[in-house]
Design a protein around this motif. Structure first.
Motif, short mmCIF file in Angstrom:
data_model
loop_
_atom_site.label_atom_id
_atom_site.label_comp_id
_atom_site.label_asym_id
_atom_site.label_seq_id
_atom_site.Cartn_x
_atom_site.Cartn_y
_atom_site.Cartn_z
N LEU A 33 41.44 4.45 -6.03
CA LEU A 33 40.53 5.54 -5.67
C LEU A 33 41.04 6.89 -6.13
N VAL A 34 42.31 7.18 -5.90
CA VAL A 34 42.87 8.46 -6.30
C VAL A 34 42.88 8.60 -7.82
N ALA A 40 38.40 11.49 -13.36
CA ALA A 40 37.17 12.28 -13.43
C ALA A 40 37.50 13.76 -13.64
N ILE A 41 38.50 14.26 -12.93
CA ILE A 41 38.91 15.66 -13.10
C ILE A 41 39.44 15.87 -14.51
N GLY A 45 36.67 17.86 -16.02
CA GLY A 45 37.01 19.12 -15.37
C GLY A 45 37.82 20.05 -16.23
N PHE A 46 39.11 19.89 -16.22
CA PHE A 46 40.03 20.85 -16.80
C PHE A 46 40.47 20.46 -18.20
N GLY A 47 39.86 21.01 -19.22
CA GLY A 47 40.39 20.96 -20.57
C GLY A 47 40.07 19.74 -21.41
N HIS A 48 39.54 18.69 -20.89
CA HIS A 48 39.19 17.48 -21.64
C HIS A 48 40.38 16.82 -22.33
N VAL A 53 46.56 10.02 -17.64
CA VAL A 53 47.34 8.81 -17.92
C VAL A 53 48.76 8.91 -17.32
N PHE A 54 49.29 10.12 -17.21
CA PHE A 54 50.65 10.27 -16.71
C PHE A 54 50.79 9.89 -15.23
N PRO A 55 49.94 10.42 -14.33
CA PRO A 55 50.03 9.93 -12.95
C PRO A 55 49.66 8.45 -12.82
#
Length: 97
Positions: A33-34, A40-41, A45-48, A53-55
């Motif tokens: 879920l997270v 999605a963000i 959201g921020f910068g495309h 992938v890192f988290p």
């Protein structure tokens, strides 16, 4: 050879193992879920840039290690009761009861 376990010991171990497995299932659900939210963000959201992938990989490694500890190395609700019953039956078969 496994030492003979009392029914109380079998019950205690079965509950502990089922709780550990249920904990992993909850961890995996939160991970999905997270990370969907983070993706999605990242995407919309921020910068495309695909920074999500890192988290995903870092937390995925932690989830995999948690799974190894629970399902391979672990000594150990309807879902919880089902898991407890399964662990109880496995322990009783090994114990020769």
């Amino acid at each position: 050879m496994t030492p003979h376990l009392s029914s109380e010991e079998i019950e205690r171990i079965a509950h502990r193992r089922a709780g550990a497995k249920l904990g992993w299932y909850v961890h995996a659900l939160v991970y999905v879920l997270v990370n969907l939210f983070i993706f999605a963000i990242s995407r919309y959201g921020f910068g495309h840039r695909p920074w999500s992938v890192f988290p995903l990989l870092g937390w995925g490694l932690g989830l995999a290690m948690h799974g190894v500890a629970v399902f391979m190395l672990g000594t150990g609700g309807a879902l919880r009761e089902h898991l407890v019953q399964r662990e109880r039956e496995q322990l009783q078969r090994r114990n020769g009861s």
